[in-house]
Every structure is written in C-alpha cells, then in structure tokens.
Design a protein around this motif. Structure first.
Motif, PDB file in Angstrom:
ATOM      1  N   ARG A 189      -4.915  -5.174 -13.136  1.00  0.00           N
ATOM      2  CA  ARG A 189      -5.529  -4.068 -12.525  1.00  0.00           C
ATOM      3  C   ARG A 189      -4.289  -3.575 -12.821  1.00  0.00           C
ATOM      4  O   ARG A 189      -2.729  -3.622 -13.398  1.00  0.00           O
ATOM      5  CB  ARG A 189      -5.415  -3.227 -11.159  1.00  0.00           C
ATOM      6  CG  ARG A 189      -7.250  -4.023 -10.839  1.00  0.00           C
ATOM      7  CD  ARG A 189      -7.094  -3.979  -9.420  1.00  0.00           C
ATOM      8  NE  ARG A 189      -6.222  -3.533  -8.182  1.00  0.00           N
ATOM      9  CZ  ARG A 189      -5.330  -2.515  -7.941  1.00  0.00           C
ATOM     10  NH1 ARG A 189      -5.528  -1.557  -8.242  1.00  0.00           N
ATOM     11  NH2 ARG A 189      -4.390  -3.258  -6.857  1.00  0.00           N
ATOM     12  N   GLY A 190      -4.674  -1.629 -12.903  1.00  0.00           N
ATOM     13  CA  GLY A 190      -3.822  -1.346 -14.124  1.00  0.00           C
ATOM     14  C   GLY A 190      -3.587   1.113 -13.533  1.00  0.00           C
ATOM     15  O   GLY A 190      -4.290   1.167 -13.021  1.00  0.00           O
ATOM     16  N   LEU A 207      -1.327  10.890 -10.638  1.00  0.00           N
ATOM     17  CA  LEU A 207      -1.508   9.210 -11.309  1.00  0.00           C
ATOM     18  C   LEU A 207      -2.348  10.173 -12.136  1.00  0.00           C
ATOM     19  O   LEU A 207      -3.053  10.701 -10.821  1.00  0.00           O
ATOM     20  CB  LEU A 207      -1.607   8.429  -9.920  1.00  0.00           C
ATOM     21  CG  LEU A 207      -1.135   7.107  -9.617  1.00  0.00           C
ATOM     22  CD1 LEU A 207      -2.066   6.487  -7.990  1.00  0.00           C
ATOM     23  CD2 LEU A 207      -1.575   6.362 -11.412  1.00  0.00           C
ATOM     24  N   VAL A 208      -3.145   8.913 -13.133  1.00  0.00           N
ATOM     25  CA  VAL A 208      -3.882  10.133 -13.719  1.00  0.00           C
ATOM     26  C   VAL A 208      -5.591   9.095 -14.380  1.00  0.00           C
ATOM     27  O   VAL A 208      -6.139   9.651 -14.275  1.00  0.00           O
ATOM     28  CB  VAL A 208      -3.870  10.786 -15.258  1.00  0.00           C
ATOM     29  CG1 VAL A 208      -2.731  12.332 -14.079  1.00  0.00           C
ATOM     30  CG2 VAL A 208      -2.992  10.173 -15.870  1.00  0.00           C
ATOM     31  N   LEU A 209      -5.505   8.198 -13.661  1.00  0.00           N
ATOM     32  CA  LEU A 209      -5.837   6.786 -14.379  1.00  0.00           C
ATOM     33  C   LEU A 209      -6.049   6.028 -13.827  1.00  0.00           C
ATOM     34  O   LEU A 209      -4.323   5.401 -13.258  1.00  0.00           O
ATOM     35  CB  LEU A 209      -5.503   6.869 -15.762  1.00  0.00           C
ATOM     36  CG  LEU A 209      -6.723   7.618 -17.204  1.00  0.00           C
ATOM     37  CD1 LEU A 209      -6.382   7.177 -18.294  1.00  0.00           C
ATOM     38  CD2 LEU A 209      -8.248   7.726 -16.589  1.00  0.00           C
ATOM     39  N   GLU A 210      -6.925   4.930 -13.078  1.00  0.00           N
ATOM     40  CA  GLU A 210      -6.654   3.116 -12.787  1.00  0.00           C
ATOM     41  C   GLU A 210      -7.767   2.552 -13.555  1.00  0.00           C
ATOM     42  O   GLU A 210      -8.655   3.605 -13.366  1.00  0.00           O
ATOM     43  CB  GLU A 210      -6.730   3.658 -11.378  1.00  0.00           C
ATOM     44  CG  GLU A 210      -7.988   4.137 -10.165  1.00  0.00           C
ATOM     45  CD  GLU A 210      -7.309   4.381  -8.691  1.00  0.00           C
ATOM     46  OE1 GLU A 210      -7.818   3.159  -8.805  1.00  0.00           O
ATOM     47  OE2 GLU A 210      -6.875   5.179  -8.735  1.00  0.00           O
ATOM     48  N   LYS A 233       1.052  -1.303  -0.431  1.00  0.00           N
ATOM     49  CA  LYS A 233       0.124   0.029  -0.169  1.00  0.00           C
ATOM     50  C   LYS A 233       0.865   1.188   0.164  1.00  0.00           C
ATOM     51  O   LYS A 233       1.619   1.397   1.224  1.00  0.00           O
ATOM     52  CB  LYS A 233      -0.667  -0.545   0.986  1.00  0.00           C
ATOM     53  CG  LYS A 233      -1.705   1.411   0.868  1.00  0.00           C
ATOM     54  CD  LYS A 233      -3.077   1.052   2.455  1.00  0.00           C
ATOM     55  CE  LYS A 233      -4.141   2.322   2.559  1.00  0.00           C
ATOM     56  NZ  LYS A 233      -4.743   2.574   0.823  1.00  0.00           N
ATOM     57  N   VAL A 234       0.452   2.048  -1.117  1.00  0.00           N
ATOM     58  CA  VAL A 234       1.689   3.344  -0.679  1.00  0.00           C
ATOM     59  C   VAL A 234       0.641   4.900  -1.109  1.00  0.00           C
ATOM     60  O   VAL A 234      -0.363   4.632  -1.728  1.00  0.00           O
ATOM     61  CB  VAL A 234       1.935   3.745  -2.630  1.00  0.00           C
ATOM     62  CG1 VAL A 234       2.522   5.214  -2.246  1.00  0.00           C
ATOM     63  CG2 VAL A 234       3.296   2.094  -2.680  1.00  0.00           C
ATOM     64  N   ASP A 235       0.355   5.542   0.085  1.00  0.00           N
ATOM     65  CA  ASP A 235      -0.066   6.586   0.327  1.00  0.00           C
ATOM     66  C   ASP A 235       0.299   7.950  -0.186  1.00  0.00           C
ATOM     67  O   ASP A 235       0.899   7.483   0.833  1.00  0.00           O
ATOM     68  CB  ASP A 235      -0.865   6.127   1.597  1.00  0.00           C
ATOM     69  CG  ASP A 235      -2.089   7.065   1.679  1.00  0.00           C
ATOM     70  OD1 ASP A 235      -2.461   7.299   1.218  1.00  0.00           O
ATOM     71  OD2 ASP A 235      -2.198   7.580   2.706  1.00  0.00           O
ATOM     72  N   ASN A 236      -0.261   8.623  -1.015  1.00  0.00           N
ATOM     73  CA  ASN A 236       0.528   9.781  -0.724  1.00  0.00           C
ATOM     74  C   ASN A 236       2.475  10.164  -1.469  1.00  0.00           C
ATOM     75  O   ASN A 236       2.863  10.463  -0.531  1.00  0.00           O
ATOM     76  CB  ASN A 236      -0.101  10.741  -0.046  1.00  0.00           C
ATOM     77  CG  ASN A 236      -1.570  11.143   0.472  1.00  0.00           C
ATOM     78  OD1 ASN A 236      -2.004  11.886  -1.018  1.00  0.00           O
ATOM     79  ND2 ASN A 236      -2.506  10.924   1.002  1.00  0.00           N
ATOM     80  N   LYS A 243       2.416  13.092  -4.750  1.00  0.00           N
ATOM     81  CA  LYS A 243       1.506  12.338  -3.998  1.00  0.00           C
ATOM     82  C   LYS A 243       0.447  11.316  -4.378  1.00  0.00           C
ATOM     83  O   LYS A 243      -0.483  11.331  -5.084  1.00  0.00           O
ATOM     84  CB  LYS A 243       0.290  14.175  -3.493  1.00  0.00           C
ATOM     85  CG  LYS A 243       1.205  14.787  -2.658  1.00  0.00           C
ATOM     86  CD  LYS A 243       0.269  15.289  -2.184  1.00  0.00           C
ATOM     87  CE  LYS A 243       0.523  16.697  -1.545  1.00  0.00           C
ATOM     88  NZ  LYS A 243       0.566  16.267  -0.234  1.00  0.00           N
ATOM     89  N   VAL A 244       1.512  10.279  -4.799  1.00  0.00           N
ATOM     90  CA  VAL A 244       0.720   8.650  -5.155  1.00  0.00           C
ATOM     91  C   VAL A 244       0.068   8.202  -4.643  1.00  0.00           C
ATOM     92  O   VAL A 244       0.942   8.074  -3.602  1.00  0.00           O
ATOM     93  CB  VAL A 244       1.662   8.159  -6.552  1.00  0.00           C
ATOM     94  CG1 VAL A 244       1.487   6.917  -7.058  1.00  0.00           C
ATOM     95  CG2 VAL A 244       2.263   9.378  -7.741  1.00  0.00           C
ATOM     96  N   SER A 245      -1.005   7.106  -4.737  1.00  0.00           N
ATOM     97  CA  SER A 245      -1.499   6.406  -3.994  1.00  0.00           C
ATOM     98  C   SER A 245      -1.527   5.371  -4.778  1.00  0.00           C
ATOM     99  O   SER A 245      -2.696   5.726  -5.508  1.00  0.00           O
ATOM    100  CB  SER A 245      -2.357   7.049  -3.141  1.00  0.00           C
ATOM    101  OG  SER A 245      -2.109   8.022  -2.405  1.00  0.00           O
ATOM    102  N   PHE A 246      -1.386   4.454  -4.641  1.00  0.00           N
ATOM    103  CA  PHE A 246      -1.718   2.859  -4.987  1.00  0.00           C
ATOM    104  C   PHE A 246      -1.599   1.546  -4.709  1.00  0.00           C
ATOM    105  O   PHE A 246      -1.450   1.612  -3.127  1.00  0.00           O
ATOM    106  CB  PHE A 246      -0.976   2.343  -6.300  1.00  0.00           C
ATOM    107  CG  PHE A 246       0.233   2.366  -6.203  1.00  0.00           C
ATOM    108  CD1 PHE A 246       1.188   1.125  -6.439  1.00  0.00           C
ATOM    109  CD2 PHE A 246       1.704   3.167  -6.569  1.00  0.00           C
ATOM    110  CE1 PHE A 246       1.765   0.632  -6.355  1.00  0.00           C
ATOM    111  CE2 PHE A 246       2.908   3.131  -6.357  1.00  0.00           C
ATOM    112  CZ  PHE A 246       3.118   1.300  -5.952  1.00  0.00           C
TER     113      PHE A 246
END
Length: 236
Positions: free
Chosen positions: A205-206, A214-217, A5-8, A21-24
């Motif tokens: 998932r991508g 991050l612009v799309l998931e 888990k990656v948060d901000n 500030k990437v979260s995935f």
C-alpha cells in the motif's frame, strides 16, 4: 494486525507547519510507501516516529504502545528502527565496527554473532570488506551497511528514508530487491522515497504526501496506475 497507527499527526518547526493532520497505518508484514516531492514532510514523519522530533498534535501507536512521549532509545528498543536519509554511517570505523554498534541492544556475544552471520549472508560484500573503513565503500555499499546496521537491532518495523538517494541505477535495483527480501523474511517496512515508481512497485500500500498533507492512498498497484501520480511523479 495493525503494527503502527498514526492519527491526525501535526508537526511544527517554529512557525512552519511541516506535517498537517496526517493519518495512516502499517499492518504487520506489509511494505508501505510514503511518496512525495522534496519538502512534502516525509522525513519529518519518520523523525517524529523515531522520537527525534516531537509532534504538536495527534497520536502515534506502535505495537499498542503510544510513541508521543517515549524517548528515542526506548523506541529503538521496542523494535522500531530507522535507516536515515544519507546513511550516516561511521566513516572512520570499519564495516564490522559499524555493524557491532547496531547490536548494542544485544550485549550477549553469541546472540550478536548470530545476527551478524545473517547480515553477512544477506550482504556478502560487507563480509568481504568487514575490516575496511566504511568511508572506502561505494555509495551503494554504504547503503547496504546502513541497512545491515539497522538489521543488527532486529527491527520489527524498519523505517527506510530515501534508500535510493544518490545511487547508480544498478545499485537502486539491488537495494529495492533487498528490501523485498527483508520483508519476505518477516520484517515490516515503512519506505520513504522520491523514486515513486520503484517504491510503489514493491509496496502493498502507499500514501502520497503534498506540502505536509495526505492527498492520496491505495494499493501500490493502484497508485502506480493513478493518472494523478503518473502526472506528478512518473512523468506521465
């Protein structure tokens, strides 16, 4: 189960804000693809997860353990293993010696030999050429060696950075087929790729990165059908 888990997450190189500030997340058993153009921040994210770059903000959790202050060697020992962009094999050593270096976590000879056997079964060409210097292998074979070396560490989560880079189309198809096999046999995969079509075709998932954001998931299938992804990455 969420494995990673990656948060901000934010990462700076001096004044350059490379990741913003990437979260995935990556769930156990998945193949997750991070796609984006060159310079989007994909490799920086992998290097940060591996402990090679320190984040300036945010949290990263692997198997419920925080990664932000964990040394790189301990991250490897936890089961998070990276195959770097450009392969970075030890060209002056033999194929066998390269693989043995990947097994340093398993000093028990019998255990490392058992892992070696499974690697040779997955990559028969490495068994055939185990006594050759790694520099004599083709680009595709060197990529197999880099992946085999990582598998010697028994990864729980395998980080693959641009595995198709510089390879002939026949090897690209083979490498992606191998990635699927590795996943089906129990290894979770986080895949970084510029070849969006191939990456998303095997992904559960991508996520799409643009200039550090991050612009799309979505699912791999949905992103393949996305008009934005097709226009930007698939020539649609």
């Amino acid at each position: 189960m969420v494995m990673l888990k990656v948060d901000n997450l934010s990462v700076h190189y001096g004044m350059i804000h490379a990741v913003k500030k990437v979260s995935f997340e990556v769930k156990q058993g998945e193949i997750v693809s991070l796609i984006g153009a060159n310079g989007a921040g994909k490799t920086t994210i992998l290097h940060t997860l591996s402990g090679l770059v320190k984040p300036s903000e945010g949290t990263m959790t692997f198997m419920d353990e925080p990664l932000e202050k964990m040394p790189a060697a301990k991250i490897v020992k936890s089961g998070l293993i990276q195959v770097p962009e450009g392969r970075h094999i030890f060209s002056g050593l033999t194929v066998l010696e390269n693989l043995e270096l990947g097994a340093y976590l398993y000093p028990n000879r019998a255990e490392s030999q058992m892992i070696m056997k499974t690697v040779f079964e997955r990559f028969p060409v490495l068994a055939e050429r185990k006594n050759q210097e790694a520099s004599t292998l083709s680009g595709g074979e060197q990529q197999m060696l880099a992946m085999g070396r990582a598998l010697m560490s028994r990864p729980k989560l395998l980080l693959l950075d641009e595995p198709s880079m510089g390879l002939a189309p026949i090897f690209i198809r083979e490498i992606f087929s191998i990635i699927k096999e590795i996943n089906q046999q129990g290894t979770t995969v986080l895949l970084i790729e510029q070849n969006a079509k191939m990456a998303l075709s095997i992904a559960d998932r991508g996520y799409v990165l643009e200039t550090g954001k991050l612009v799309l998931e979505g699912t791999g299938e949905n992103l393949l059908q996305s008009s934005e992804v097709q226009k930007a990455y698939l020539g649609g």
